[in-house]
Design an enzyme around this catalytic site. Structure first.
Site, PDB file in Angstrom:
ATOM      1  N   CYS A  33      43.932  -5.389  24.229  1.00 31.19           N
ATOM      2  CA  CYS A  33      44.721  -6.549  24.655  1.00 31.19           C
ATOM      3  C   CYS A  33      45.254  -6.282  26.056  1.00 31.19           C
ATOM      4  O   CYS A  33      45.163  -5.158  26.547  1.00 31.19           O
ATOM      5  CB  CYS A  33      45.860  -6.828  23.673  1.00 31.19           C
ATOM      6  SG  CYS A  33      47.144  -5.556  23.630  1.00 31.19           S
ATOM      7  N   HIS A  41      56.207  -8.630  23.980  1.00 27.12           N
ATOM      8  CA  HIS A  41      56.271  -7.291  24.563  1.00 27.12           C
ATOM      9  C   HIS A  41      55.932  -7.332  26.043  1.00 27.12           C
ATOM     10  O   HIS A  41      55.257  -8.243  26.527  1.00 27.12           O
ATOM     11  CB  HIS A  41      55.313  -6.336  23.844  1.00 27.12           C
ATOM     12  CG  HIS A  41      53.904  -6.824  23.764  1.00 27.12           C
ATOM     13  ND1 HIS A  41      53.455  -7.663  22.756  1.00 27.12           N
ATOM     14  CD2 HIS A  41      52.830  -6.608  24.559  1.00 27.12           C
ATOM     15  CE1 HIS A  41      52.182  -7.929  22.922  1.00 27.12           C
ATOM     16  NE2 HIS A  41      51.771  -7.315  24.017  1.00 27.12           N
TER      17      HIS A  41
END
Length: 644
Positions: A182, A67
């Protein structure tokens, strides 16, 4: 938003031909580009590889979720690909990956998109979903599987949470709290959260998980919950505020461990025999608690958040400017015979770049401290307008508080909007209203009087001479030693830095001299009055000299904390005298930090006078402290004599 609004037939590649990680990325990026989701294929691919370089997105269990969040994405999308044979994706469990979901998020992605991506991450933690997707034969089956589990996830979210009915988890026995985060805040953050929640449900353990994702902090842990919790898990690859967990059973691991080791982490969090966590600087240093504080403490906390974030710009920019003087006093001026191109570039970096950002960053982080991420933009804009309008530091501080509390007001005013508008709040409603309101108030209300006051103060500083300039040095020098890093010290330093950014170096000269003196004085006192100090105390002589010469006033704090009634008055007198002498002799330090190093770099005409001010101030403080300090007891004296 439903997941299948982002995952469509056009973004699905049913049977990947890839046999390597790079080939998987190439195929999925190509699929997204063919579907018209990317504005720059090469840049997006580079962003994907950049994310992989931080840590693999092969999370195990046969799944990989590469991503990226970048301007190269035209519209948010999810690409899906499947490999029956499997691909070595360097996954966390070292097993081949079969299911690949590539998430493409635009840099300004709406919150609804992020929520959908977070939901997908949670759904994929269900092994039944993974099995169904592996058996899917075409795009329609993939979409039907996702839609089915999307409905179930929505139903679960609408149910009463498994915590106390008041929305907190404070009344649960054996409560475990967790924080996940994250680097991009898109996939791993929510997968770790769901993994921990699912495992806790199987174990019958009450849990609450705070997610620090792209859309900000969700499910914020309260002080009451932290107090009641048996343990805290922080599964994160980015900075998370941990000082609030001081004294608790604390487990800190990478975000990937939250996905692959949930049971082990929960067991560790419930093991109350583990050594309690000791936060650096103590619990209160950076707590984001809801505990009520006095107005003065609240204001100080927000102000210091701005000051701490602007300091790297102040220090780096100021020292670069100081280095320029080594090439010649006018080496940055193209009209001067001393002109040096390299020195001119250093001056531009320090003066025209770093220093120009100081006030906007100060205002931005004050506003962010008050209103979290939504306040940052209006704070930056307010700070820029303070600079443009001549309000300077004072205007920047006002802009930060104005932007922060205005944003809080906007958030409160729109808190009851229908759910369908939730995604518009952080990306459209909050920034437009808070930026425009802050900007208009700064231009029409704040800047005119603040600019006048700022100019009045600067003119007053520039016109100080004789006994007045000495008095300024006395006051600023003494303030640097009152609390050595506390509110008085910071107030003096902020004032001095503000004056320096406007071209007046008198205040920073007094502040730096005053700040250097306490550690030097403490070390000198231990040399002159050796028999009044223990061996352990005398072991800090060299460190105190080093810290003092480097303008780190905090080196004297242990002595001030142990004997405040003798140390603090002595240091205030010495630092005040040092600051007064420095300004009385015309010393001028052109950098905001660096101590002895920048004195030699910038104070060409008055190096000896500045050093004389430091030496005299330190001697006065050392002798005063040594005379006030009582003699050691006979037992302590015998120990000193044995050592010597």
């Amino acid at each position: 938003m439903r997941i299948t609004e982002l995952l469509t037939k056009e973004t699905i590649a049913m049977d990947l031909s890839a046999t390597s990680k790079d080939q998987v990325i190439d195929e999925l990026v190509t699929q997204l580009n063919k579907a018209g989701k990317l504005s720059d294929e090469a840049t997006f691919k580079e962003a994907i590889h950049s994310r992989e370089s931080q840590s693999t997105t092969g999370i195990g269990e046969g799944i990989a979720i590469p991503h990226a969040k970048t301007d190269a994405v035209q519209s948010a999308a999810i690409a899906f690909g499947k490999s029956i044979d499997g691909v070595d994706y360097q996954s966390l469990d070292m097993q081949p990956a079969h299911l690949f979901f590539m998430i493409a998020a635009p840099a300004g992605g709406a919150q609804t998109h992020l929520d959908a991506l977070a939901k997908l991450s949670g759904i994929l933690m269900d092994e039944d979903v993974r099995a169904e997707l592996l058996q899917a034969k075409n795009e329609e089956e993939v979409l039907n599987i996702i839609n089915k589990h999307d409905d179930e996830a929505t139903d679960e979210q609408s149910e009463e949470p498994a915590v106390a009915s008041n929305g907190t988890a404070s009344q649960e026995e054996g409560l475990v709290l967790a924080v996940t985060a994250c680097p991009t805040g898109i996939a791993h953050t929510y997968m770790a959260a769901d993994s921990l929640k699912n495992q806790a449900k199987k174990m019958g353990v009450p849990i609450k998980v705070e997610t620090n994702g792209s859309g900000g902090i969700k499910n914020h842990l309260t002080d009451e919950e932290i107090e009641k919790a048996s343990g805290i898990i922080v599964a994160a690859d980015v900075h998370v505020e941990t000082a609030r967990f001081d004294g608790k059973n604390f487990v800190q691991v990478p975000v990937a461990d939250g996905i692959k080791r949930p049971e082990e982490l929960i067991n560790m969090a419930q093991d109350t025999s583990r050594k309690p966590f000791v936060a650096k600087g103590g619990k209160q240093s950076s707590s984001t608690s809801n505990e009520k504080q006095s107005v003065s403490k609240t204001i100080y906390k927000h102000l210091m958040n701005g000051v701490s974030n602007m300091l790297p710009l102040v220090i780096s920019g100021g020292i670069l400017m100081a280095i320029v003087f080594l090439f010649g006093e006018n080496s940055f001026d193209p009209k001067s015979d001393q002109y040096n191109e390299f020195a001119a570039n250093l001056w531009a970096i320090g003066s025209e770049s770093a220093f120009q950002l100081i006030v906007p960053i100060l205002a931005g982080f004050i506003a962010r401290s008050i209103a979290d991420k939504p306040g940052f933009a209006s704070g930056l804009v307010g700070g820029m307008l303070a600079v443009a309008g001549g309000s300077g530091f004072l205007g920047g501080i006002i802009a930060g508080f104005l932007a922060g509390y205005l944003t809080e007001g906007v958030k409160y005013a729109f808190k009851n909007l229908p759910q369908m508008f939730e995604g518009l709040k952080p990306t459209l409603i909050y920034p437009i209203l808070s930026v425009s309101l802050t900007g208009l108030l700064m231009v029409y209300v704040i800047n005119p009087p603040t600019s006048w006051l700022n100019n009045l103060l600067l003119d007053g500083l520039n016109n100080l001479s004789g006994s007045n300039i000495v008095l300024l040095g006395l006051v600023l020098g003494a303030m640097m030693a009152i609390d050595m890093g506390g509110p008085f010290n910071k107030a003096a330093y902020v004032f001095a830095t503000a004056a320096l950014t406007e071209g007046n170096a008198a205040a920073i000269t007094a502040a730096m001299v005053g700040g250097m003196i306490p550690p030097i004085a403490i070390a000198t006192a231990m040399l002159i009055f050796r028999r009044k100090f223990t061996k352990a105390q005398k072991g800090s002589i060299i460190p105190n000299y080093v810290m003092g010469l480097s303008f780190i006033t905090e080196g004297a704090i242990p002595f001030a904390a142990a004997d405040p009634l003798r140390v603090i008055p002595s240091m205030m007198v010495g630092s005040g005298i040092g600051g007064a002498i420095a300004l009385g002799l015309g010393s001028s330090i052109q950098a905001p930090h660096g101590g002895i190093f920048v004195i030699f770099a910038t104070d060409f005409g008055h190096v000896l006078q500045t050093l004389l001010a430091v030496v005299i101030g330190a001697l006065v403080a050392a002798i005063m402290y040594g005379l006030l300090k009582p003699k050691l007891t006979q037992e302590q004296l015998e120990m000193v004599e044995e050592v010597e």
